[in-house]
Design a protein around this motif. Sequence first.
Motif, PDB file in Angstrom:
ATOM      1  N   MET A 246     -19.886  -5.188 -35.635  1.00 13.74           N
ATOM      2  CA  MET A 246     -19.718  -4.777 -36.813  1.00 13.74           C
ATOM      3  C   MET A 246     -17.915  -4.123 -36.583  1.00 13.74           C
ATOM      4  N   LEU A 247     -18.152  -3.493 -35.665  1.00 13.25           N
ATOM      5  CA  LEU A 247     -16.389  -2.857 -35.363  1.00 13.25           C
ATOM      6  C   LEU A 247     -15.476  -3.239 -35.310  1.00 13.25           C
ATOM      7  N   ARG A 248     -15.756  -4.769 -34.666  1.00 10.19           N
ATOM      8  CA  ARG A 248     -14.414  -5.554 -34.441  1.00 10.19           C
ATOM      9  C   ARG A 248     -14.307  -6.377 -35.990  1.00 10.19           C
ATOM     10  N   HIS A 249     -15.588  -6.610 -36.234  1.00  6.85           N
ATOM     11  CA  HIS A 249     -15.465  -7.093 -38.100  1.00  6.85           C
ATOM     12  C   HIS A 249     -14.724  -6.253 -38.776  1.00  6.85           C
ATOM     13  N   THR A 250     -14.844  -5.039 -38.691  1.00 15.46           N
ATOM     14  CA  THR A 250     -13.622  -3.468 -39.185  1.00 15.46           C
ATOM     15  C   THR A 250     -12.445  -3.771 -39.218  1.00 15.46           C
ATOM     16  N   PHE A 251     -12.169  -3.736 -37.449  1.00 15.08           N
ATOM     17  CA  PHE A 251     -11.000  -3.765 -36.763  1.00 15.08           C
ATOM     18  C   PHE A 251     -10.251  -4.922 -38.304  1.00 15.08           C
ATOM     19  N   ALA A 252     -10.995  -6.410 -37.641  1.00  7.92           N
ATOM     20  CA  ALA A 252      -9.899  -7.633 -38.371  1.00  7.92           C
ATOM     21  C   ALA A 252      -9.663  -7.382 -40.150  1.00  7.92           C
ATOM     22  N   THR A 253     -11.105  -7.131 -40.804  1.00  6.16           N
ATOM     23  CA  THR A 253     -10.989  -6.830 -41.851  1.00  6.16           C
ATOM     24  C   THR A 253      -9.556  -6.222 -42.407  1.00  6.16           C
ATOM     25  N   HIS A 254      -9.684  -4.873 -41.937  1.00  2.00           N
ATOM     26  CA  HIS A 254      -9.141  -3.379 -42.302  1.00  2.00           C
ATOM     27  C   HIS A 254      -7.537  -4.221 -41.411  1.00  2.00           C
ATOM     28  N   MET A 255      -7.600  -4.673 -40.934  1.00  2.04           N
ATOM     29  CA  MET A 255      -6.051  -4.760 -40.839  1.00  2.04           C
ATOM     30  C   MET A 255      -5.450  -5.873 -41.878  1.00  2.04           C
ATOM     31  N   LEU A 256      -6.492  -7.149 -41.781  1.00  2.55           N
ATOM     32  CA  LEU A 256      -5.771  -8.077 -43.189  1.00  2.55           C
ATOM     33  C   LEU A 256      -5.889  -7.338 -44.577  1.00  2.55           C
ATOM     34  N   ASP A 257      -6.899  -6.146 -44.722  1.00  2.00           N
ATOM     35  CA  ASP A 257      -6.285  -6.268 -46.521  1.00  2.00           C
ATOM     36  C   ASP A 257      -5.074  -5.009 -46.020  1.00  2.00           C
ATOM     37  N   GLN A 266      -5.416 -13.183 -34.776  1.00  2.00           N
ATOM     38  CA  GLN A 266      -5.459 -13.575 -34.691  1.00  2.00           C
ATOM     39  C   GLN A 266      -6.049 -14.234 -33.003  1.00  2.00           C
ATOM     40  N   GLU A 267      -4.292 -13.139 -32.158  1.00  2.00           N
ATOM     41  CA  GLU A 267      -3.995 -13.417 -31.416  1.00  2.00           C
ATOM     42  C   GLU A 267      -4.681 -12.308 -30.847  1.00  2.00           C
ATOM     43  N   LEU A 268      -5.114 -11.073 -31.087  1.00  2.00           N
ATOM     44  CA  LEU A 268      -5.120  -8.702 -31.224  1.00  2.00           C
ATOM     45  C   LEU A 268      -7.201  -9.401 -31.074  1.00  2.00           C
ATOM     46  N   LEU A 269      -7.681 -10.297 -31.520  1.00  2.00           N
ATOM     47  CA  LEU A 269      -9.241 -10.533 -31.560  1.00  2.00           C
ATOM     48  C   LEU A 269      -9.059 -11.835 -30.310  1.00  2.00           C
ATOM     49  N   GLY A 270      -8.867 -12.340 -30.226  1.00  2.00           N
ATOM     50  CA  GLY A 270      -8.851 -13.479 -28.905  1.00  2.00           C
ATOM     51  C   GLY A 270      -9.328 -14.721 -29.310  1.00  2.00           C
ATOM     52  N   HIS A 271      -8.456 -14.898 -30.627  1.00  3.22           N
ATOM     53  CA  HIS A 271      -9.359 -15.866 -30.803  1.00  3.22           C
ATOM     54  C   HIS A 271      -8.896 -17.286 -30.551  1.00  3.22           C
ATOM     55  N   GLU A 272     -10.207 -18.701 -30.043  1.00  6.31           N
ATOM     56  CA  GLU A 272      -8.536 -19.557 -29.525  1.00  6.31           C
ATOM     57  C   GLU A 272      -8.401 -20.383 -30.937  1.00  6.31           C
ATOM     58  N   ASN A 273      -9.092 -20.755 -32.088  1.00  5.85           N
ATOM     59  CA  ASN A 273      -8.846 -21.020 -33.279  1.00  5.85           C
ATOM     60  C   ASN A 273      -8.790 -20.490 -34.885  1.00  5.85           C
ATOM     61  N   LEU A 274      -7.708 -20.664 -34.923  1.00  2.00           N
ATOM     62  CA  LEU A 274      -7.352 -19.576 -36.708  1.00  2.00           C
ATOM     63  C   LEU A 274      -8.673 -19.878 -37.416  1.00  2.00           C
ATOM     64  N   SER A 275      -9.512 -20.968 -37.011  1.00  2.00           N
ATOM     65  CA  SER A 275     -11.030 -21.410 -37.936  1.00  2.00           C
ATOM     66  C   SER A 275     -11.751 -20.018 -37.974  1.00  2.00           C
ATOM     67  N   SER A 276     -11.395 -19.547 -36.954  1.00  2.00           N
ATOM     68  CA  SER A 276     -12.286 -17.740 -36.037  1.00  2.00           C
ATOM     69  C   SER A 276     -12.033 -16.983 -36.584  1.00  2.00           C
ATOM     70  N   THR A 277     -10.448 -16.685 -37.262  1.00  2.00           N
ATOM     71  CA  THR A 277     -10.048 -15.365 -37.995  1.00  2.00           C
ATOM     72  C   THR A 277     -10.607 -15.491 -39.460  1.00  2.00           C
ATOM     73  N   GLN A 278     -10.384 -17.090 -39.432  1.00  2.00           N
ATOM     74  CA  GLN A 278      -9.822 -17.503 -41.051  1.00  2.00           C
ATOM     75  C   GLN A 278     -11.251 -16.525 -42.376  1.00  2.00           C
ATOM     76  N   ILE A 279     -12.501 -16.355 -41.074  1.00  2.00           N
ATOM     77  CA  ILE A 279     -13.369 -15.548 -42.195  1.00  2.00           C
ATOM     78  C   ILE A 279     -13.124 -14.907 -42.314  1.00  2.00           C
ATOM     79  N   TYR A 280     -12.513 -13.906 -42.009  1.00  2.00           N
ATOM     80  CA  TYR A 280     -11.840 -12.492 -42.551  1.00  2.00           C
ATOM     81  C   TYR A 280     -11.484 -12.900 -43.282  1.00  2.00           C
ATOM     82  N   THR A 281     -10.885 -13.955 -44.346  1.00  2.00           N
ATOM     83  CA  THR A 281     -10.599 -13.732 -45.507  1.00  2.00           C
ATOM     84  C   THR A 281     -11.141 -14.104 -46.376  1.00  2.00           C
ATOM     85  N   HIS A 282     -12.085 -13.984 -46.595  1.00  2.00           N
ATOM     86  CA  HIS A 282     -13.407 -14.542 -47.214  1.00  2.00           C
ATOM     87  C   HIS A 282     -13.216 -13.092 -47.964  1.00  2.00           C
TER      88      HIS A 282
END
Length: 299
Positions: A246-257, A266-282
């Motif tokens: 949840m702390l990883r989710h929180t980091f990504a959500t707060h960054m995008l917010d 995406q680069e900070l999280l170490g996601h290979e595919n952008l689709s993995s990061t796009q879930i946080y835009t929802h």
Amino acid sequence: MNIKILCQLFIQYLQLEKNSSQYTLNSYQKIIEQFLVFMEQQSISSFSSVTYFDVRLYLTTLHDKQLSRRTVSKHISCLRSFYRFLMRENEAKENPFILASLPKKETMIPRFLYKEELEKLFTISNLEHELGQRNQALLELLYATGIRVSECCSLKLKDIDFHIGTILVTGKGNKQRYVPFGSFAEKALHTYIEDGRNKLIVANQQNNDDLFLNHRGKNLTPRGVRVILEKMIKETSLTNKIHPHMLRHTFATHMLDSGADIRSVQELLGHENLSSTQIYTHVTKERLQKVYNLHHPRA
């Protein structure tokens, strides 16, 4: 070739040639063991004897266990890879899992913590005690960087560069990336390393370079992190359950917010595919919709 030997060779292949993580190796090992049980129940003596009909029957047994779509997809992907390996080794002529379709992914909105909830967590630790210092450093670093708990637990002292404020993280497939951390995490890490960590090392007569240690002075495990966070939650007035991710989710959500671009996240999280990061835009879209509905005169 013996069935069990083939399974062992496949795991070695994943480890040596595919450079798979320990988590993937353990997961694939369990899936193949479950498939072996199914084969025994169906009196199937060899991998080459498995047909598409058997695959459909196997998938039916998975659905009967009420496994999630994601888990079923993992089974199919694992066994599909396993049969590709068997064909390469001339232990199977065809891949019976090639026609098995992956279930549609469930749209899971990641759970995250609000800033007010985080503030409560940050005030819980007893900074006069070595374990409190460790817990504070752990919490600050996980939120500051968004790294996975497994990545956090594998950090060494040498991976921290206080001069430029970054850590060297080894992620999935042993891929390395540099992730920055802020002043709050820096302060918490300094306190823990210079005081609390030294006490844990001396008291338990241990000598290792792992960053985060348990009360016995040994490397802290992901399970240990989960227990720590659960205890911290109990000491607050928060009622929701928390897991380390949840702390990883929180980091990504707060960054995008706060306006960070998705490629950087995406680069900070170490996601290979952008689709993995796009879930946080929802999450951010949902929040914007609520704000709009709440405040716009004609919403």
